[in-house]
Structure formats: C-alpha cells, structure tokens
Design an enzyme around this catalytic site. Sequence first.
Site, PDB file in Angstrom:
ATOM      1  N   GLU A  78     -21.239  -0.632  57.773  1.00 17.59           N
ATOM      2  CA  GLU A  78     -19.981  -1.287  58.092  1.00 17.59           C
ATOM      3  C   GLU A  78     -19.139  -1.446  56.845  1.00 17.59           C
ATOM      4  O   GLU A  78     -17.942  -1.150  56.837  1.00 17.59           O
ATOM      5  CB  GLU A  78     -20.254  -2.671  58.715  1.00 17.59           C
ATOM      6  CG  GLU A  78     -19.033  -3.319  59.376  1.00 17.59           C
ATOM      7  CD  GLU A  78     -18.120  -4.071  58.417  1.00 17.59           C
ATOM      8  OE1 GLU A  78     -16.939  -4.236  58.735  1.00 17.59           O
ATOM      9  OE2 GLU A  78     -18.572  -4.490  57.332  1.00 17.59           O
ATOM     10  N   GLU A  79     -19.759  -1.917  55.754  1.00 12.23           N
ATOM     11  CA  GLU A  79     -18.971  -2.268  54.565  1.00 12.23           C
ATOM     12  C   GLU A  79     -18.247  -1.061  53.989  1.00 12.23           C
ATOM     13  O   GLU A  79     -17.135  -1.172  53.482  1.00 12.23           O
ATOM     14  CB  GLU A  79     -19.871  -2.909  53.495  1.00 12.23           C
ATOM     15  CG  GLU A  79     -20.528  -4.224  53.924  1.00 12.23           C
ATOM     16  CD  GLU A  79     -19.549  -5.337  54.253  1.00 12.23           C
ATOM     17  OE1 GLU A  79     -18.337  -5.125  54.168  1.00 12.23           O
ATOM     18  OE2 GLU A  79     -20.007  -6.437  54.622  1.00 12.23           O
ATOM     19  N   HIS A 112     -18.843 -11.399  50.408  1.00  6.27           N
ATOM     20  CA  HIS A 112     -18.853 -10.281  49.446  1.00  6.27           C
ATOM     21  C   HIS A 112     -19.138 -10.717  48.004  1.00  6.27           C
ATOM     22  O   HIS A 112     -18.850  -9.980  47.075  1.00  6.27           O
ATOM     23  CB  HIS A 112     -17.536  -9.493  49.468  1.00  6.27           C
ATOM     24  CG  HIS A 112     -17.287  -8.752  50.746  1.00  6.27           C
ATOM     25  ND1 HIS A 112     -16.240  -7.875  50.885  1.00  6.27           N
ATOM     26  CD2 HIS A 112     -17.953  -8.736  51.926  1.00  6.27           C
ATOM     27  CE1 HIS A 112     -16.258  -7.362  52.119  1.00  6.27           C
ATOM     28  NE2 HIS A 112     -17.293  -7.880  52.770  1.00  6.27           N
ATOM     29  N   HIS A 126     -24.152  -5.849  61.600  1.00  4.34           N
ATOM     30  CA  HIS A 126     -24.422  -4.695  60.722  1.00  4.34           C
ATOM     31  C   HIS A 126     -25.499  -5.034  59.705  1.00  4.34           C
ATOM     32  O   HIS A 126     -25.541  -6.144  59.155  1.00  4.34           O
ATOM     33  CB  HIS A 126     -23.163  -4.125  60.085  1.00  4.34           C
ATOM     34  CG  HIS A 126     -22.453  -5.018  59.123  1.00  4.34           C
ATOM     35  ND1 HIS A 126     -22.814  -5.124  57.794  1.00  4.34           N
ATOM     36  CD2 HIS A 126     -21.382  -5.819  59.283  1.00  4.34           C
ATOM     37  CE1 HIS A 126     -21.991  -5.969  57.190  1.00  4.34           C
ATOM     38  NE2 HIS A 126     -21.115  -6.407  58.065  1.00  4.34           N
ATOM     39  N   ASP A 147     -19.813 -10.532  63.394  1.00  2.32           N
ATOM     40  CA  ASP A 147     -19.645 -10.133  61.990  1.00  2.32           C
ATOM     41  C   ASP A 147     -18.640 -11.016  61.255  1.00  2.32           C
ATOM     42  O   ASP A 147     -17.984 -10.573  60.317  1.00  2.32           O
ATOM     43  CB  ASP A 147     -19.246  -8.646  61.919  1.00  2.32           C
ATOM     44  CG  ASP A 147     -19.188  -8.130  60.487  1.00  2.32           C
ATOM     45  OD1 ASP A 147     -19.861  -8.715  59.609  1.00  2.32           O
ATOM     46  OD2 ASP A 147     -18.447  -7.154  60.226  1.00  2.32           O
ATOM     47  N   ASP A 154     -23.113 -12.114  55.736  1.00  2.00           N
ATOM     48  CA  ASP A 154     -22.419 -10.843  56.023  1.00  2.00           C
ATOM     49  C   ASP A 154     -23.384  -9.679  55.786  1.00  2.00           C
ATOM     50  O   ASP A 154     -23.463  -9.164  54.685  1.00  2.00           O
ATOM     51  CB  ASP A 154     -21.177 -10.713  55.142  1.00  2.00           C
ATOM     52  CG  ASP A 154     -20.319  -9.511  55.506  1.00  2.00           C
ATOM     53  OD1 ASP A 154     -20.562  -8.902  56.562  1.00  2.00           O
ATOM     54  OD2 ASP A 154     -19.418  -9.183  54.718  1.00  2.00           O
TER      55      ASP A 154
END
Lengths: 468, 468
Positions: free
Chosen positions: B316-317, B415, B270, B343, B282
């Site tokens: 995606e997030e 994140h 993503h 991912d 990520d």
Amino acid sequence: MKTKALLAATAVLALAGAAQAQDLAAGAAAARDRALGDQTAWTVLESLTTEVGPRPVGTPAMDRARDWGVAKLKELGFQNVKVERFTTPTWTRQGIDTAEVISPYPQPLHILALGRSASTPPGGLTGEIALFRSYQQFLNQPESSLRGKIAVVTQVMAKTQDISGYANINAQRSRGAAEAARRGAIGYMMRSLSTDDTRLPHTGGGADGGIPSVALSKPDADLLERMVARGKPVTVRINAQSTTNQASTAYNISGEIPGTTDEVIVLGGHLDSWDPGTGAIDDGAGIAITTAAAKLATAGGGRPRRTIRVVMWGSEEQGGSSAAYAAAHKDELSKIVVVGESDDGPEAVYNAALPKGADAHPAMKAFRLALAPLGIVNDLTPATNGGSDVSAMVRAGAPVVEFRNSVLRYMDLHHSADDTLDKVDPKNLSQNVAVWAAFLHTVAYSDIDFRKLAAAAPADAPDVFSRR
Amino acid sequence: MKTKALLAATAVLALAGAAQAQDLAAGAAAARDRALGDQTAWTVLESLTTEVGPRPVGTPAMDRARDWGVAKLKELGFQNVKVERFTTPTWTRQGIDTAEVISPYPQPLHILALGRSASTPPGGLTGEIALFRSYQQFLNQPESSLRGKIAVVTQVMAKTQDISGYANINAQRSRGAAEAARRGAIGYMMRSLSTDDTRLPHTGGGADGGIPSVALSKPDADLLERMVARGKPVTVRINAQSTTNQASTAYNISGEIPGTTDEVIVLGGHLDSWDPGTGAIDDGAGIAITTAAAKLATAGGGRPRRTIRVVMWGSEEQGGSSAAYAAAHKDELSKIVVVGESDDGPEAVYNAALPKGADAHPAMKAFRLALAPLGIVNDLTPATNGGSDVSAMVRAGAPVVEFRNSVLRYMDLHHSADDTLDKVDPKNLSQNVAVWAAFLHTVAYSDIDFRKLAAAAPADAPDVFSRR
C-alpha cells in the site's frame, strides 16, 4: 531618659524598617510586573537555541556558546563580563548510536549511549540480554551472574510534579552500568529516564562501568520486554562510539549589575547541554530566566546595594563547573549573600523555599507578597540544595534559595532530541522571570543577612505544610 | 383468489423478512458484544509488531511478514489461505539519513528521506536553502527560479478529526519534489505531514522529482524558519542514500471463512509498512481489526451465506497491491458483495458510511441498530472511497463501505518511528472490531444486494447531517 531615648531610637529604626519594607514590596511587585510583560528571556532563549543549538562541553559548539554568552551579556548591558577557564574530563559521542535485535525477531532499536559509556568495538557489541523489569531485581543478582550478557533494566519512571520521580530512579542511569559490570555484564541497556512515550531515547551522565551503556526509548524497552516474555533467548547488537578527553577546557561565564557594596548575589543556569536536543529546557531556560531577571530586578530602582552576578556555568551535565566556580571564588565566599540556580526547566514555579530563618524578615515578607498572584506554595522548610552548579558553594556555607519548577512536562523531554524551543511556554517562562526578579530586587536593595538569620533560627525547621 | 393468494404470499415473505431482520439485529449485536470483550485483535497486533516490526515492501522483513500472515491466518482457523505474488517497483532506504546546517549556525537537523527520493552523492548534497512557509507561495515561484537551491516548504498541517487535514496538505509531500525539480532545485525539504511536535520526522511516498527529498521534524522546520528570519543565507547538507528496484516481488495474502454461496465479502488492511516505526497503527491495526472481526462476525451464527475473505494487502505505502488484487480477481468481481479496508488507524470509528441506497434495507437497519452504543455518526452520504487497496475494485464497480476513524492522534504518529504498539488503545481497537464484526454479520447472513440498491437509489445523495 535613657530608656526613652532608646525607645525613640528603636521607633525611628522600626519606622525606617517599615518604610524600607514598603519600598521593597512595591519594588518587588514592580519587578514582577515588568517581568510578566517582558520578552527578554524568550529572546535570549530563542537566540541561544537558534544560533548555537546543542553545546556539549568539550566540543567546538561549546566554544561558540561561550562566545554567544559573552556577546549576549554585553549586549544586555552587564558589566565585568568574565570568562573563567577550567579543565574537566569530557565524553563525546562520535557518530550515530544504533542497536538492533539480531534474533529471534530482527528489528532496529532506538538508543543513545549514556555519558561515560565505553565505546563498542567498531562493528558493534553482540550479546544475549538478561532483562530485569525492576532495578532492585537487577541489584539482587549475585556477582558474576551476568557474565557475557547484556544487562537490560526497564523500570518505569514515575511522573511527578516535583523531582522525586527522577530522584527515585536516577540510580538506574548513574549506577546501573557499574552494577552491571560488577556482575560480569559486557553491556548495559536501560529504559530511558523519561515520562514520555516517543521513540526518542534520553541520554545523561554516569555510565562509569567501563562497558557500553545505552538508553532505550520507551517503545523499545517495551519491545524487548515483549520479546523476552516469549521465552526464547534475545540477542542484541549495539554500536556506539565515543571519545573521552581527560582535560578539556571549559568555561564559567559571568556578568554583573554592580552594587554599591562589595556583597554579591550569585545566580544563573548552565550553558552546556547534552547533544541530542538544542538545550532549550536544559538549561537554556535557566540562562534566559536568570539573565532577564537580573536586568528586570534593577530596571526601576537605581543602583542596588548588592551586586547581582549572573553566571553561565559551563559543565553541569558532565560535572566540573560547580567545583571550579567555588574554588575560583573561595576568597569572596563570605561576601556572597545568597546563591541560586534555575535548572529544572521553564515550567511554572510552584514552590519557593528560602534560606533558613529568613521567612520572618521584612525583605522576605515583601518577596512573598509579590508572589501572591503567581500561584506558588510558600514552603517554610528551608532550601538546602539550589542546583548542581551552586552545590559546592552551598557546601562551603553559602545561603541558598530554591524556586521549584513543575517537571511534569520537563521529564518528557529532558536529555532527548526533543529538548527544543517549541516545547517552552512563553507565559511560564515569564512567570519564572517574575519570581527571580522579585527575589533579586528584595535582596539586592535590602541588607538582609541570611547567614545571621540562619544562625538565629531554631534548629528544627517547621513542617512544610499544615494539612489540618 | 389470485389476488388473495398473492397478498398471503407477500405477507409470508414480509414476515420472513421481518424475522430475518430481527435475527440479523440480534446477531449483529451479539457479534458487537463478542468483539467488545475479545482480545484477538490486540493479540494479532502485538504479535505482528513484536515478531516482525517494520516491513517495507521489497525488503527481507516483508518476507517475514508474509510468513507471519500465512501462519496467523491458519492459526486463527481461516481456510483457503493464499499468497498471491505480484511485482512492483520499490524504494529502500540505505543507512541513516542525516542533515545539518553548515552555516551560519552549524546544527544537526532530524530528517527522513521520502519514498522515491533520489540518493544524495555519498558525501552528501550541500546547498543554500530557499524557504517557503506556504506551499502555494512555493508554487508561485517561476520555473528555474530555484536553480541550485534546496527548496524548503514548511506549511503546517491542520489537526482535524477527519482526514481533511492530511488531504489538504498532501501535495507538499506527493507533488513538492517534482515541483521543486521543475524550478531548478537540487533538493527538497519539507515540514513533516504531522500534527505532533516531536523531533521525529514522518516519511511517506511520492517524492518523484528525481532530486533528494526529505521530511524535517517539526522542531527542525521551526529552526530553519528562525534561521532564515535572521536574513543571512542558510546552507544545509543532506546525506540520504537509497536504492530502487523496478520489479520487486510483493504479496497479497488472504484467508477465508467460507459461505454457502459463491458470493464474497472482501475486507482487510495492508501488511506492508514504512520503515521507521513498527507499523502498529499503519496498518497493523487494520490487519488486526479485520482479521478479528471476520472471526467474531461468524462465531455464533453457523456457516454464513457469503464467504468473508480477509486480505493482507502487500504494497500500500509504495502502491501496487490495489491494482494487482483487482487484476487477479477481475473474473469474480460480480460476486464481490462489498469491499472495505481499515487503514486509518485504531482510534475510535466516529462515522459510518454505507454503499449508496443501502440505508433503508433491513440488513443495514439491523447494522445501524448495533452501532447505537458505539458513538458513531450514521452518515447518510454514500461511501465512495474505502481505502487505497480497494480503490481499483471500487473503480471497477464493487460496492464499498467506509468506517471512518478519528485521526487526531493517528496523524501525530503516522509514518514516523513513533508508530509503535504502545500508542494503541485496546478499548478503541475493540470498538473498531465491533463495528466491522456487526457489519460483516449483517451482510454475510443476509442476501442484501448493494448493486441493486444503488441502481434503484435516487441520483442525489441526501445531506449528511441535518443541522436544524
């Protein structure tokens, strides 16, 4: 007869000396073992980081730290608890420092202004960067060559057990801003003096260039290098506000375990900290280690011969407490037996250096005996430094001791938001207390005269190690 | 004669099958070895993190990422490069989130609002905290019991090689805010879902409680626990502003290596990221790994039988790209041979799970052979998941493959602002590319039919490991 009497007297003295040395060795070992099984340092450090947290000199947090220090010393049974005021210039961050690449690739940068940095204009300072991957390459630039630019220096700090990695690159922080200004730069950015890879910048003092000066986190310094490598001009905006106060009130706080003579051992750590972290490793640890060590050094031995005075110096990071303390105590200098500071964090002590000429004295032999289980190099090169806050006393002639900590992890965390309690290993903290407690015991309960031993010592110090 | 001819024909087919399997094994090994010596994935990832950086869906940075993706696919020689628009609700942080303990011990806290968090009032939200060290203990509180409080949950995430540590605690982030609101809380704070100890909080989605909801860094969660342990009420202020847009434009971007049939392999990563880091692990890594693997899978083998389509999913997030992609491609679903997503970061793949019933097929035997030097568990339990962005296709019946990455370091960084390029090990990145390239080669150059194999497979899957 005369010779015989003299010999007998010498023998009695030698016996007395041997007995004293044996007592000291047993006492030092007992102090060490008390320390290894004791929680005082951890409790002190947990209290300071939880109940006070960050405490930059010149802020209300430092006043809370002062009150905490006084209360803690009294609670632990120290006597003659004193607050000695002095004034010193201070620099205070206002708000949150931000920076970003404007072009060619807009991205935020994680920064912290350095102590003494000039404020940017309220909307920020914008300029094209001139990036140098070596501090020497930056110094090689002629005057005025950086006119209108933001100078960026990204040299990488070496990871070393001793303090040499930091010492080797310290000018990047302590001199870089002034050097950039001298070359016409409107701002200065540098890779943090850090051995870690987190996105947290490391602040620190010395940005006396009159221009905004900031530390970049490691990944951000890498990012600017990669952008510059693409060959297009890179423009950055910095927004960092601060205030200065030319005469802030600061405090050196002390408490004593009184001795039977007027001689004093002076040791401690510094109570002030930089603002991003909670001052756990720098230098809550030093406060905790020396406070606990003083208590444990004397817990089993009755009233010591020398007073042990623990000092919480009040302005190490921005300077001032060393000079203030030495000035306030200049009249008792000759009574100060030895000075020392714990200010390289709470990792294990791996090297112990004593005052010049002291190694052969029975009291120091007793101390070295106590170190055997702690994994410490007996450094035979005399201690010369001892720490920022004792430097003025050392320059004035006070004997000094140095217990050197590994800084392999310390320099990952130092002056950053990551200076927090969870980074402290309680076992290493206790090892530090054990070293100091054993030392304090042997000095406080003996009549060792470091000045006399230094005067009698040969001029040349022996090599620190035999590698053959 | 008839039987003889049939046997002969069967023998010819078996020989052809054996020859094909041998070619596939050699081709897969060659694709793997090309990948292990190739820099494409690193170059793609370096480019994305340097030239775009953070790229949350619904922000201008995502538009730059889209343009970057299109240009990069074309530059690498992909054909049929497409941008598929869709709309999705988005949440965007505005400014810098701050928090602090007001009493009894004033200290700053390091926080990040969670996705979908409500904004605080402009001056911040102040309240007494109610702290729970276990998520279940928090859930045990009756409705309305937290009225007027800021609920704080500080359960610690387990560090595991597989994703179970994260899955086990995910509700603390994805459900905690709603559960706090249901109990009358005015705010929600939680220990970051992280296995590291830095002062950087980790954001993430799911704070649909209608109240301000934030993640604390590990040291800050520890700090609140220590303050609460002292028994006095602890009051905290949170200041976190954000906006939501119910219909942001988002993009799924794709490029193809065309095959000779109308069958398609769909894989990718993503393109969107959370805002604090640069989206290196990520999921820049997934973009880089799958893009490079598609190129390298086909580099030595002429035009493949099946088209390999690399997709850069665009939300995606915050969700949305999976459903949008499945809806846009529902008419070609029967032609999609297999789907997969990278991912879980760029650490080494340690486990490979294939579609149900596929392990005995010569193409997959050829693939497994190629994995032997890469240190990967041949998992015989069929893959069922594959990743968020392929989940809608999987639910609709698409066969799925899973190459599972170690997340031991990934979950330190995930994140957070620490999601940066320097955390990526180029050797591990290449290992990932090698796995995907070998797999793509064996599927693209064979006629393996995963749907047929699944239908013919026994209902019960074998145990993943024999431990005897």
